[in-house]
Design a protein around this motif. Structure first.
Motif, PDB file in Angstrom:
ATOM      1  N   UNK A 470      50.771  39.153 143.316  1.00 10.08           N
ATOM      2  CA  UNK A 470      50.070  39.429 142.065  1.00 10.08           C
ATOM      3  C   UNK A 470      48.576  39.310 142.380  1.00 10.08           C
ATOM      4  N   UNK A 471      47.866  40.428 142.302  1.00 11.13           N
ATOM      5  CA  UNK A 471      46.464  40.446 142.727  1.00 11.13           C
ATOM      6  C   UNK A 471      45.595  39.559 141.849  1.00 11.13           C
ATOM      7  N   UNK A 472      45.867  39.530 140.544  1.00 13.76           N
ATOM      8  CA  UNK A 472      45.089  38.694 139.629  1.00 13.76           C
ATOM      9  C   UNK A 472      46.038  37.842 138.806  1.00 13.76           C
ATOM     10  N   UNK A 473      46.523  36.802 139.466  1.00 20.33           N
ATOM     11  CA  UNK A 473      47.439  35.871 138.828  1.00 20.33           C
ATOM     12  C   UNK A 473      46.674  35.043 137.798  1.00 20.33           C
ATOM     13  N   UNK A 474      47.210  34.976 136.593  1.00 24.07           N
ATOM     14  CA  UNK A 474      46.580  34.199 135.515  1.00 24.07           C
ATOM     15  C   UNK A 474      46.988  32.739 135.668  1.00 24.07           C
ATOM     16  N   UNK A 475      46.087  31.939 136.244  1.00 28.75           N
ATOM     17  CA  UNK A 475      46.377  30.538 136.474  1.00 28.75           C
ATOM     18  C   UNK A 475      45.687  29.639 135.464  1.00 28.75           C
ATOM     19  N   UNK A 476      45.888  28.346 135.649  1.00 32.44           N
ATOM     20  CA  UNK A 476      45.267  27.374 134.776  1.00 32.44           C
ATOM     21  C   UNK A 476      45.091  26.067 135.531  1.00 32.44           C
ATOM     22  N   UNK A 477      44.025  25.373 135.215  1.00 32.13           N
ATOM     23  CA  UNK A 477      43.793  24.002 135.663  1.00 32.13           C
ATOM     24  C   UNK A 477      43.580  23.194 134.390  1.00 32.13           C
ATOM     25  N   UNK A 478      44.634  22.550 133.931  1.00 34.19           N
ATOM     26  CA  UNK A 478      44.567  21.922 132.616  1.00 34.19           C
ATOM     27  C   UNK A 478      44.447  23.005 131.562  1.00 34.19           C
ATOM     28  N   UNK A 479      43.386  22.959 130.774  1.00 37.57           N
ATOM     29  CA  UNK A 479      43.166  23.979 129.750  1.00 37.57           C
ATOM     30  C   UNK A 479      42.243  25.097 130.224  1.00 37.57           C
ATOM     31  N   UNK A 480      41.790  25.028 131.477  1.00 33.57           N
ATOM     32  CA  UNK A 480      40.837  26.009 131.991  1.00 33.57           C
ATOM     33  C   UNK A 480      41.557  27.192 132.625  1.00 33.57           C
ATOM     34  N   UNK A 481      41.169  28.387 132.205  1.00 35.59           N
ATOM     35  CA  UNK A 481      41.730  29.606 132.793  1.00 35.59           C
ATOM     36  C   UNK A 481      41.079  29.872 134.144  1.00 35.59           C
ATOM     37  N   UNK A 482      41.873  30.335 135.098  1.00 33.41           N
ATOM     38  CA  UNK A 482      41.364  30.682 136.428  1.00 33.41           C
ATOM     39  C   UNK A 482      42.272  31.759 137.016  1.00 33.41           C
ATOM     40  N   UNK A 483      41.689  32.656 137.773  1.00 38.02           N
ATOM     41  CA  UNK A 483      42.413  33.792 138.344  1.00 38.02           C
ATOM     42  C   UNK A 483      42.361  33.706 139.862  1.00 38.02           C
ATOM     43  N   UNK A 484      43.496  33.942 140.507  1.00 40.80           N
ATOM     44  CA  UNK A 484      43.504  34.093 141.968  1.00 40.80           C
ATOM     45  C   UNK A 484      44.680  34.991 142.361  1.00 40.80           C
ATOM     46  N   UNK A 485      44.725  35.399 143.609  1.00 46.01           N
ATOM     47  CA  UNK A 485      45.839  36.203 144.121  1.00 46.01           C
ATOM     48  C   UNK A 485      46.977  35.274 144.498  1.00 46.01           C
ATOM     49  N   UNK A 486      48.192  35.593 144.040  1.00 46.72           N
ATOM     50  CA  UNK A 486      49.326  34.713 144.230  1.00 46.72           C
ATOM     51  C   UNK A 486      50.553  35.538 144.615  1.00 46.72           C
ATOM     52  N   UNK A 487      51.522  34.864 145.186  1.00 41.66           N
ATOM     53  CA  UNK A 487      52.746  35.535 145.644  1.00 41.66           C
ATOM     54  C   UNK A 487      53.954  34.702 145.261  1.00 41.66           C
ATOM     55  N   UNK A 488      55.026  35.360 144.856  1.00 38.66           N
ATOM     56  CA  UNK A 488      56.284  34.669 144.572  1.00 38.66           C
ATOM     57  C   UNK A 488      57.372  35.207 145.496  1.00 38.66           C
ATOM     58  N   UNK A 489      58.200  34.294 145.956  1.00 39.68           N
ATOM     59  CA  UNK A 489      59.295  34.664 146.866  1.00 39.68           C
ATOM     60  C   UNK A 489      60.582  34.015 146.363  1.00 39.68           C
ATOM     61  N   UNK A 490      61.554  34.836 146.015  1.00 40.97           N
ATOM     62  CA  UNK A 490      62.849  34.323 145.567  1.00 40.97           C
ATOM     63  C   UNK A 490      63.692  33.967 146.774  1.00 40.97           C
ATOM     64  N   UNK A 491      64.306  32.804 146.723  1.00 40.46           N
ATOM     65  CA  UNK A 491      65.143  32.348 147.828  1.00 40.46           C
ATOM     66  C   UNK A 491      66.530  32.010 147.302  1.00 40.46           C
ATOM     67  N   UNK A 492      67.439  31.855 148.229  1.00 36.56           N
ATOM     68  CA  UNK A 492      68.820  31.584 147.823  1.00 36.56           C
ATOM     69  C   UNK A 492      68.925  30.281 147.046  1.00 36.56           C
ATOM     70  N   UNK A 493      68.086  29.316 147.391  1.00 41.04           N
ATOM     71  CA  UNK A 493      68.185  28.015 146.726  1.00 41.04           C
ATOM     72  C   UNK A 493      67.028  27.739 145.779  1.00 41.04           C
ATOM     73  N   UNK A 494      66.208  28.767 145.477  1.00 40.36           N
ATOM     74  CA  UNK A 494      65.105  28.515 144.561  1.00 40.36           C
ATOM     75  C   UNK A 494      63.991  29.535 144.671  1.00 40.36           C
ATOM     76  N   UNK A 495      62.758  29.073 144.620  1.00 39.17           N
ATOM     77  CA  UNK A 495      61.607  29.967 144.607  1.00 39.17           C
ATOM     78  C   UNK A 495      60.441  29.296 145.327  1.00 39.17           C
ATOM     79  N   UNK A 496      59.605  30.124 145.998  1.00 38.41           N
ATOM     80  CA  UNK A 496      58.389  29.655 146.644  1.00 38.41           C
ATOM     81  C   UNK A 496      57.213  30.470 146.101  1.00 38.41           C
ATOM     82  N   UNK A 497      56.222  29.787 145.562  1.00 38.71           N
ATOM     83  CA  UNK A 497      55.012  30.420 145.032  1.00 38.71           C
ATOM     84  C   UNK A 497      53.838  29.982 145.906  1.00 38.71           C
ATOM     85  N   UNK A 498      52.971  30.910 146.273  1.00 39.65           N
ATOM     86  CA  UNK A 498      51.858  30.556 147.153  1.00 39.65           C
ATOM     87  C   UNK A 498      50.623  31.379 146.826  1.00 39.65           C
ATOM     88  N   UNK A 499      49.466  30.712 146.824  1.00 44.03           N
ATOM     89  CA  UNK A 499      48.196  31.385 146.571  1.00 44.03           C
ATOM     90  C   UNK A 499      47.642  31.946 147.871  1.00 44.03           C
TER      91      UNK A 499
END
Length: 585
Positions: A470-499
């Motif tokens: 996701x090129x412009x991932x809508x993130x947050x730090x507490x109540x503060x909005x912040x955008x960065x590039x992020x990736x999600x990976x589905x796995x057999x036992x769960x999920x891995x998210x990485x900036x």
């Protein structure tokens, strides 16, 4: 979409100071707008911040003090703004005269410059010229500026490693250690350079009688006593100069910061007639292109007038008593996280058991609209040094907010054992383990549909999206909005998210795994990050860990409630409550 605040933080990181940009953003600092008194507006939100810190002494008279602003306007109206350097400049001459009066004519000479480091350099030149000696003794933990001479005096190991070798003939002794000083004072020492109170070392107040004995030792050894009063002068400690508190008169004293009224750069070294002889012998010893310009000098005159007023100094002493009494009581109440309270006048510090706790408290203060900061060379110490003009009501409010946050931090501290004692706050990694009375596949189905369901940094955890970038991932730090590039990976036992590495994160991973556990599921969440902030990593980690951990608890509870609701609707399982515990237990 990036907020204005994030765009400014990224630009500051790219073109000015990456670590400070990161620090201000993570802690929740807004965009500075207009200021008045002890409050400054967030230019985006229009909400005021109350200052419990005066920006290292620069805003000792508060923001936009009406007398300082009027002095600027008056001088602008005269049209006398530029320095010729050869004509008699009346406002500069009047300022030198006024400085001499402030010392009771004990230090009748002064030389004006712009910044603190420049003036400390001038003082050391004077000391060497007056004594014919090269040596300078300073105290460990000191801060005197960022020029090579002042960095040599501070002699920080991290600075020496990066910037060394430092200038020769500088050595250090313990602040408050008279035996070590006496042993170091020989016939090569030109000056002993000290702060009356060590601000950046963590607000260290000298022991009783120390400065008097330093004065005696210097006199006996033929060395000059030079006091750096950049943060302590102009009433901060209850008298115009802090040295008045200790019953000594230095040979040279250096002032700045508040001298310029929080608006203009202005500093000065003040000295005795004997020390000033070098300017008769070699007049070109000093020079400062814009130092002592008419506009700065007019402000300097007003700063002296304000700080010399007895009513003003009485107000400082009254507020100093309030700060001292309330911080002393707060430190006693929260001795589990506060190891010591130190201070003099309106200059105080609370030392926490670690930098992470200091970061947690600092971030929460900013959330509540109160500003403070840490000591530069002791980040475990939170500074309480409000503008001297703060009203009683504002001071009461600021201290009440701080007291409430100390109580909150005390309750929040973790009881999980660490190798070197109990942890107080969570740092990377933040982990959570929950046991759910639902089959693993049911939990995994939710995660596959909504991979950010347990992402403490997602602005919207309910997004239904597959894996990938996701090129412009809508993130947050507490109540503060912040955008960065992020990736999600589905796995057999769960999920891995990485900036993706960027100005804010070197790394950020959120890993969720689900497995079978006694007829139900075991849910493990593992959050790790690295902001590449060097010495500030723990302080930022205390803030980030608090935000991530608090949000994770909310998200796990919400997930459990959703699973219970599904099971109830389907008649497949009875409602249950997760039994969460730390992965370390």
């Amino acid at each position: 979409m990036r907020t204005r605040r994030q765009r400014l933080a990224e630009t500051k990181a790219a073109h000015n100071h990456p670590a400070y940009a990161k620090m201000a953003f993570v802690m929740g600092c807004g965009v500075q707008g207009k200021g008045a008194g002890s409050r400054v507006l967030d230019d985006d939100e229009g909400t005021p911040y109350l200052a419990l810190f005066d920006q290292y002494g620069n805003q000792s008279f508060g923001y936009s003090h009406p007398r300082i602003v009027a002095a600027v306007r008056d001088q602008l109206d005269t049209g006398v703004l530029n320095s010729t350097k050869i004509m008699f400049e009346e406002v500069q001459i009047r300022l030198s005269e006024r400085l001499a009066e402030a010392t009771g004519q004990l230090l009748p000479y002064s030389y004006l410059a712009n910044g603190g480091g420049e003036t400390i350099d001038n003082a050391l030149k004077l000391a060497r010229a007056a004594t014919g000696r090269p040596g300078v003794i300073s105290a460990r933990g000191c801060f005197h500026g960022k020029t090579f001479a002042t960095l040599s005096a501070s002699d920080r190991p991290e600075h020496r490693e990066l910037l060394g070798p430092f200038m020769p003939h500088f050595r250090q002794v313990g602040f408050g250690d008279l035996d070590e000083l006496a042993a170091a004072l020989d016939d090569t020492v030109a000056a002993v350079l000290l702060e009356p109170v060590q601000a950046e070392a963590g607000v260290i107040v000298p022991p009783p009688g120390y400065l008097q004995e330093v004065r005696r030792l210097c006199t006996e050894a033929g060395a000059l006593l030079v006091l750096d009063e950049m943060q302590t002068a102009f009433g901060r400690c209850g008298t115009f100069f802090a040295y008045e508190q200790f019953g000594v008169t230095p040979d040279l004293v250096c002032v700045g910061k508040a001298f310029g009224g929080g608006l203009l750069p202005l500093s000065a070294v003040l000295g005795t007639e004997r020390v000033w002889e070098v300017l008769r012998v070699l007049p070109s010893t000093f020079g400062s292109s814009l130092g002592g310009n008419p506009l700065s000098c007019r402000v300097g005159l007003e700063s002296i007038a304000i700080a010399s007023d007895e009513a003003f100094l009485t107000g400082v002493k009254e507020r100093a008593r309030t700060i001292d009494e309330r911080l002393t009581a707060a430190a006693e109440r929260h001795s589990g996280i506060v190891t010591e309270h130190r201070g003099l006048g309106m200059m105080h510090g609370l030392e926490f058991i670690d930098g992470a706790t200091a970061g947690l408290v600092l971030g929460r203060l900013l959330e509540e609209g109160v500003t403070s900061t840490y000591s530069l060379y002791h980040p475990n110490v939170l500074r309480v040094q409000p503008p001297m003009v703060i009203s009683e009501d504002d001071l009461d409010h600021g201290l009440s907010v701080l007291e409430g946050i100390l109580a909150e931090a005390d309750v929040h501290r973790s009881t999980a054992a660490a190798d070197d004692g109990p942890q107080t706050v969570e740092l990377s990694p933040v982990t959570r383990t929950a046991r759910l009375p639902h089959p693993p596949e049911r939990v995994l189905d939710l995660l596959r549909t909504r991979p950010r369901l347990l992402d403490p940094f997602a602005a919207d955890t309910g997004l239904r999206a597959g894996e990938g970038p996701v090129a412009e991932f809508a993130g947050r730090l507490g109540d503060d909005a912040v955008v960065w590039a992020d990736r999600s990976e589905l796995r057999a036992d769960g999920v891995l998210l990485s900036a993706e590495p960027d100005w804010l994160w070197r790394t950020l991973e959120r890993r969720v795994t689900v497995g079978a556990d006694d007829g139900g599921s075991r849910l493990d969440v593992h959050v790790t990050w690295d902001t590449d902030s060097g010495a500030y990593e723990d302080m930022l980690g205390g803030r980030i860990g608090f935000l991530a951990g608090t949000r994770l608890d909310e998200l796990i509870s919400a997930l459990a409630a959703e699973l219970d609701a599904q099971a109830h609707a389907q008649g497949a399982a009875r409602p249950g409550t997760p039994g969460r515990k730390s992965a370390d237990t």
